[in-house]
Design a protein around this motif. Structure first.
Motif, PDB file in Angstrom:
ATOM      1  N   UNK A   1       8.700  -5.287  -2.739  1.00  0.00           N
ATOM      2  CA  UNK A   1       8.859  -4.842  -4.110  1.00  0.00           C
ATOM      3  C   UNK A   1       9.882  -3.698  -4.150  1.00  0.00           C
ATOM      4  N   UNK A   2      10.757  -3.739  -5.107  1.00  0.00           N
ATOM      5  CA  UNK A   2      11.796  -2.737  -5.289  1.00  0.00           C
ATOM      6  C   UNK A   2      11.189  -1.372  -5.615  1.00  0.00           C
ATOM      7  N   UNK A   3      11.878  -0.313  -5.214  1.00  0.00           N
ATOM      8  CA  UNK A   3      11.434   1.033  -5.568  1.00  0.00           C
ATOM      9  C   UNK A   3      11.361   1.195  -7.085  1.00  0.00           C
ATOM     10  N   UNK A   4      12.248   0.532  -7.798  1.00  0.00           N
ATOM     11  CA  UNK A   4      12.287   0.659  -9.257  1.00  0.00           C
ATOM     12  C   UNK A   4      11.104  -0.029  -9.933  1.00  0.00           C
ATOM     13  N   UNK A   5      10.473  -0.966  -9.250  1.00  0.00           N
ATOM     14  CA  UNK A   5       9.343  -1.712  -9.823  1.00  0.00           C
ATOM     15  C   UNK A   5       7.998  -1.054  -9.548  1.00  0.00           C
ATOM     16  N   UNK A   6       7.995   0.011  -8.769  1.00  0.00           N
ATOM     17  CA  UNK A   6       6.753   0.692  -8.421  1.00  0.00           C
ATOM     18  C   UNK A   6       6.566   1.927  -9.295  1.00  0.00           C
ATOM     19  N   UNK A   7       5.349   2.443  -9.317  1.00  0.00           N
ATOM     20  CA  UNK A   7       5.038   3.626 -10.123  1.00  0.00           C
ATOM     21  C   UNK A   7       4.304   4.651  -9.288  1.00  0.00           C
ATOM     22  N   UNK A   8       4.417   5.890  -9.705  1.00  0.00           N
ATOM     23  CA  UNK A   8       3.740   6.986  -9.021  1.00  0.00           C
ATOM     24  C   UNK A   8       2.232   6.802  -9.091  1.00  0.00           C
ATOM     25  N   UNK A   9       1.572   7.247  -8.032  1.00  0.00           N
ATOM     26  CA  UNK A   9       0.120   7.178  -7.979  1.00  0.00           C
ATOM     27  C   UNK A   9      -0.444   8.565  -7.700  1.00  0.00           C
ATOM     28  N   UNK A  10      -1.551   8.863  -8.312  1.00  0.00           N
ATOM     29  CA  UNK A  10      -2.210  10.145  -8.083  1.00  0.00           C
ATOM     30  C   UNK A  10      -2.697  10.194  -6.641  1.00  0.00           C
ATOM     31  N   UNK A  11      -2.457  11.317  -5.979  1.00  0.00           N
ATOM     32  CA  UNK A  11      -2.921  11.484  -4.609  1.00  0.00           C
ATOM     33  C   UNK A  11      -2.050  10.826  -3.558  1.00  0.00           C
ATOM     34  N   UNK A  12      -0.793  10.551  -3.890  1.00  0.00           N
ATOM     35  CA  UNK A  12       0.110   9.940  -2.907  1.00  0.00           C
ATOM     36  C   UNK A  12       0.207  10.848  -1.682  1.00  0.00           C
ATOM     37  N   UNK A  13       0.029  10.280  -0.482  1.00  0.00           N
ATOM     38  CA  UNK A  13       0.069  11.099   0.725  1.00  0.00           C
ATOM     39  C   UNK A  13       1.499  11.432   1.148  1.00  0.00           C
ATOM     40  N   UNK A  14       1.623  12.414   2.007  1.00  0.00           N
ATOM     41  CA  UNK A  14       2.916  12.775   2.580  1.00  0.00           C
ATOM     42  C   UNK A  14       3.471  11.606   3.374  1.00  0.00           C
ATOM     43  N   UNK A  15       4.779  11.479   3.375  1.00  0.00           N
ATOM     44  CA  UNK A  15       5.448  10.478   4.212  1.00  0.00           C
ATOM     45  C   UNK A  15       5.701  11.088   5.584  1.00  0.00           C
ATOM     46  N   UNK A  16       5.515  10.295   6.639  1.00  0.00           N
ATOM     47  CA  UNK A  16       5.861  10.813   7.963  1.00  0.00           C
ATOM     48  C   UNK A  16       7.373  10.686   8.149  1.00  0.00           C
ATOM     49  N   UNK A  17       7.899  11.315   9.181  1.00  0.00           N
ATOM     50  CA  UNK A  17       9.352  11.384   9.393  1.00  0.00           C
ATOM     51  C   UNK A  17      10.012  10.007   9.475  1.00  0.00           C
ATOM     52  N   UNK A  18       9.470   9.031  10.220  1.00  0.00           N
ATOM     53  CA  UNK A  18      10.125   7.716  10.252  1.00  0.00           C
ATOM     54  C   UNK A  18      10.120   7.005   8.897  1.00  0.00           C
ATOM     55  N   UNK A  19       8.998   7.091   8.162  1.00  0.00           N
ATOM     56  CA  UNK A  19       8.944   6.483   6.823  1.00  0.00           C
ATOM     57  C   UNK A  19       9.981   7.118   5.909  1.00  0.00           C
ATOM     58  N   UNK A  20      10.043   8.440   5.942  1.00  0.00           N
ATOM     59  CA  UNK A  20      10.974   9.162   5.079  1.00  0.00           C
ATOM     60  C   UNK A  20      12.414   8.793   5.416  1.00  0.00           C
ATOM     61  N   UNK A  21      12.750   8.724   6.688  1.00  0.00           N
ATOM     62  CA  UNK A  21      14.117   8.367   7.089  1.00  0.00           C
ATOM     63  C   UNK A  21      14.479   6.969   6.604  1.00  0.00           C
ATOM     64  N   UNK A  22      13.559   6.026   6.736  1.00  0.00           N
ATOM     65  CA  UNK A  22      13.800   4.653   6.285  1.00  0.00           C
ATOM     66  C   UNK A  22      14.025   4.601   4.784  1.00  0.00           C
ATOM     67  N   UNK A  23      13.199   5.321   4.036  1.00  0.00           N
ATOM     68  CA  UNK A  23      13.314   5.306   2.581  1.00  0.00           C
ATOM     69  C   UNK A  23      14.555   6.053   2.098  1.00  0.00           C
ATOM     70  N   UNK A  24      14.886   7.172   2.733  1.00  0.00           N
ATOM     71  CA  UNK A  24      16.093   7.909   2.334  1.00  0.00           C
ATOM     72  C   UNK A  24      17.364   7.109   2.610  1.00  0.00           C
TER      73      UNK A  24
END
Length: 110
Positions: A1-24
Motif C-alpha cells: 500500500x502506498x504511503x499516500x493511501x495510509x493514515x496516521x494511527x494513535x500510538x504509532x511506535x518509533x521506527x528502528x534505524x533500518x525501517x527509517x532508512x528504508x522509508x526515507x
C-alpha cells in the motif's frame, strides 16, 4: 500500500534505524535531523507559501498529527517527530511527510 493511501494511527511506535532508512529512501528531499525528519519547501512568493501552509494545515487536521513549521517569505520548513513515541520518528511522521510532498508537487507542477 502506498504511503499516500495510509493514515496516521494513535500510538504509532518509533521506527528502528533500518525501517527509517528504508522509508526515507522513498522521500529523498527529507533528512534526519536528530530525532525528527525535516524538509524545506521553496516557493516563488509569500502568497504561494501561505497557500501551501493552508493546504498542509487541512491535511494535518485530518491526520491529527502536527509538525513544527517555520514560515518565511518564499520558504516553509517542516519538521515531524512523534511526541507520544518518545520524541522520535514514527510511521505517522513518514506518512505525513509523503502527503506534504504530494501537496507540494500538486501546487508547484507547471
Amino acid at each position: 500500500m502506498s504511503l499516500l493511501d495510509q493514515h496516521c494511527t494513535h500510538g504509532a511506535p518509533a521506527l528502528d534505524a533500518p525501517e527509517l532508512a528504508t522509508l526515507l529512501a522513498q522521500l529523498p528531499q527529507w533528512r534526519l535531523d536528530g530525532n525528527r525528519i525535516v524538509r524545506n519547501y521553496e516557493f516563488t512568493n509569500y502568497h504561494e507559501t501561505i497557500a501551501f501552509v493552508t493546504a498542509l494545515a487541512a491535511m494535518i487536521h485530518l491526520e491529527d498529527h502536527h509538525p513544527e513549521m517555520l514560515v518565511r517569505y518564499r520558504h516553509c520548513s517542516v519538521a515531524w517527530t512523534t511526541h507520544s513515541a518518545g520524541n522520535v520518528v514514527s510511521m505517522n511522521d513518514i506518512l505525513c511527510a509523503a502527503k506534504a510532498d504530494a501537496l507540494y508537487d500538486e501546487r508547484t507542477r507547471a
